[in-house]
Design an enzyme around this catalytic site. Structure first.
Site, PDB file in Angstrom:
ATOM      1  CE1 TYR A 109      11.179  35.144   3.539  1.00 38.12           C
ATOM      2  CE2 TYR A 109      12.678  33.706   2.347  1.00 38.12           C
ATOM      3  CZ  TYR A 109      12.240  34.976   2.674  1.00 38.12           C
ATOM      4  OH  TYR A 109      12.860  36.071   2.139  1.00 38.12           O
ATOM      5  CD  GLU A 178       6.754  42.390   1.948  1.00 36.73           C
ATOM      6  OE1 GLU A 178       5.790  42.226   1.174  1.00 36.73           O
ATOM      7  OE2 GLU A 178       7.917  42.561   1.545  1.00 36.73           O
ATOM      8  CG  ASP A 219      10.939  50.859   1.109  1.00 39.49           C
ATOM      9  OD1 ASP A 219      10.864  51.603   2.096  1.00 39.49           O
ATOM     10  OD2 ASP A 219      11.503  51.178   0.040  1.00 39.49           O
ATOM     11  CD  GLU A 278      12.221  39.260   1.106  1.00 39.32           C
ATOM     12  OE1 GLU A 278      11.546  38.350   1.564  1.00 39.32           O
ATOM     13  OE2 GLU A 278      11.863  39.995   0.151  1.00 39.32           O
TER      14      GLU A 278
END
Length: 560
Positions: A109, A178, A219, A278
């Site tokens: 990350y 995200e 999602d 993920e």
């Protein structure tokens, strides 16, 4: 301490000593000879040498200063995070466990581009392991509530590209994670898309190999369809690949009841590779990871290119495969055993590149139009197709030469906001504003916050006809710029000419300009990177993601 611990520590120390004795220039390219870059053809990843389809079988991997508290040799003292690709004692300790898991990909990350990564990247290459890298870091990312695409983020992103492009086992880069999380912040997506466009252009301009640049989405039911469309519509700004952080399958679920069936049908004709960036719902512990057999099975492997289990290290959020004990060695958790067993059984049947090329010529390529703004109960999309312009470091640097008033960094982010509030109540601040919904981006919106504030205070200086040498709102952080009296740099002279109209007394605040709003200090997105180092990842690691500096938030928060 038992004999096992003694032998573990002795072996680790010997490996660290042997590798650390190597100077960066002595790390041979032979380490990378057998690992080929991964390329994309249509909807698939392929090994560029063998032509075999490539499926990601991996884990998310980011230690923290808590997990590595035992290790006095950790170097990254100037960062909030631990760069596992620069810390030899960390990566060499963990690579044997990666081999046990049978993985071929890590998601990291955040890395420190100022450190050397030769030893760890070489060891990973020897193990046949690729790396997917997020480009941002804590306090320096495209934030969902206060999005900007400015020179600070740009410089961070290209510094990572420059540091890592030479390694053939860098699979690609995530330009965001995200950033749009639900229907309240879809207008942040244009900024990520601008980043993808500029990074792809930069990689080509620098003559680097074609390193892939993509996006990692959540999602969310209300935005998933529009998000997927948005990042593949258009040309140079479209993503090379699309990852989804997928947590629909919990415990002993099934393909039909988990939501995986619906997601697979939705992405059946998606034009670029899609995978789980993920996965690993932890509502049931230990996690059985039964979703792996479905993900790599015949129904899903035709659409999905594998996935990355979250996460290697056990922390308070309860997503770990291993726990680092007080001696700095690895204790495997039950989750490790379950994932190992499932990965061993996973044997997806891919397609050879030559055959895929022949078959794809017979198939119609579905063109994705950009989603349009709608306001119904199923989809609320407000991201403009007009994305921000490329940041211009030269232009912004010239502001510090040509503006009569300059600003130095404040100790408090709230002080910044107060200054912006007042300045923008006096002058028109549209030239530093951004609006991802309407696709409007001020000419100087890509500059640093202190440069933008200096611009607005300089307007006040001209409007009020202040005597030379005395700036409005002057003090410790606002001062007169003597360099502005004699500008000779050719580039800056052009900027000065452009600013002349902005700085004349007639450039008063328009009646339609909105006052700056007081920002929200707590930003649940904060950054797209280190889930455990004060950045904003997903809400699954919220207990470790609140270390964002107010300074950075206020910098990015200019709402007009």
């Amino acid at each position: 301490m038992g004999l096992k611990r003694i032998f573990e520590l002795a072996a680790l120390s010997a490996a660290v000593f042997a590798t650390s004795a190597l100077k960066p220039e002595t790390v041979s390219n032979k380490s990378f000879a057998d690992i080929a870059p991964i390329e994309i053809v249509g909807q698939k990843f392929f090994n560029s040498k063998t032509g075999d389809q490539f499926f990601l079988k991996g884990v998310a991997y980011q230690p923290t200063k808590i997990t590595e508290a035992w290790n006095a040799d950790v170097k990254n003292t100037d960062t909030k995070y631990v760069d596992p690709l620069a810390e030899i004692s960390v990566c060499l300790r963990d690579i044997p466990y990666f081999k046990e898991l049978g993985i071929n990909t890590l998601r990291v990350y955040a890395i420190n581009p100022r450190e050397n990564h030769d030893a760890c990247m070489s060891a990973l290459a020897d193990a046949g392991i690729y790396v997917l890298l997020d480009l941002s870091e804590p306090d320096n990312s495209i934030q969902r509530s206060n999005p900007t695409w400015d020179i600070k983020i740009w410089n961070r992103y290209i510094s990572v590209v420059d540091a890592m492009e030479r390694y053939p086992n860098v699979l690609g880069f995530f330009a965001g994670n995200e950033v749009t999380s639900d229907d309240t912040n879809t207008e942040a997506s244009p900024f990520v898309k601008a980043a993808i466009r500029d990074l792809k252009s930069y990689i080509g301009m620098k003559g680097y190999r074609k390193i892939l640049v993509g996006y990692s989405s959540n999602d969310d039911a209300f935005t998933r369809q529009s998000l997927a469309q948005y990042f593949v519509c258009g040309d140079e700004a479209s993503a090379d690949f699309y990852g989804i952080n997928m947590y629909e399958w919990c415990g002993y679920s099934s393909y039909g009841t988990s939501g995986y069936k619906e997601r697979t049908e939705e992405f059946l004709h998606y034009p670029i590779p899609v995978f789980f960036s993920e996965f690993g719902c932890n509502s049931v512990r230990p996690r059985p990871f039964t979703e792996v057999s479905a993900l790599f099975g015949p129904k899903m492997s035709k659409v999905w290119s594998g996935g990355l289990a979250y996460m290697y290290f056990e922390e308070e959020n309860g997503y770990g495969l291993v726990k680092i004990n007080e001696y700095g060695t690895v204790d495997q958790l039950e989750d490790f055993q379950f994932l190992q067993n499932e990965f061993r059984k996973a044997n997806p049947k891919g397609v050879r590149k030559e055959r895929y090329l022949k078959e794809s010529r017979l198939l119609k390529t579905e063109l994705f139009e950009c989603p349009v703004a709608t306001e119904d109960t199923e989809n609320i999309w407000k991201a403009s197709t007009n994305i921000p312009p490329s940041p211009s470091p030269e232009k912004c640097r010239c502001l510090e030469d040509v503006l009569p008033c300059l600003v130095t960094s404040f100790d408090s982010g709230w002080d910044y906001q107060q200054y912006f509030d007042y300045a923008c109540s006096q002058v028109d601040c549209s030239d530093i504003s951004v609006n991802g919904e309407e696709g409007l981006y001020g000419e100087f919106s890509d500059c640093l916050p202190e440069q933008k504030l200096a611009l607005e205070i300089s307007k006040m200086y001209r409007i009020r006809d202040h005597p030379t040498g005395r700036c409005p709102m002057s003090g410790r952080n606002v001062f007169f710029n003597t360099k502005s009296l004699t500008v000779t740099d050719a580039v800056c002279v052009k900027v000065a000419d452009r600013l002349r109209d902005l700085l004349v007394p007639s450039s008063r605040k328009s009646s339609g300009t909105k006052k700056l709003l007081v920002p929200k200090v707590k930003d649940t997105n904060a950054t797209n990177q280190i889930r455990n180092a004060g950045s904003s990842f997903t809400t699954r690691s919220q207990n470790l993601g609140y270390a964002l500096l107010c300074f950075s938030v206020i910098f990015a928060t200019i709402v007009f």
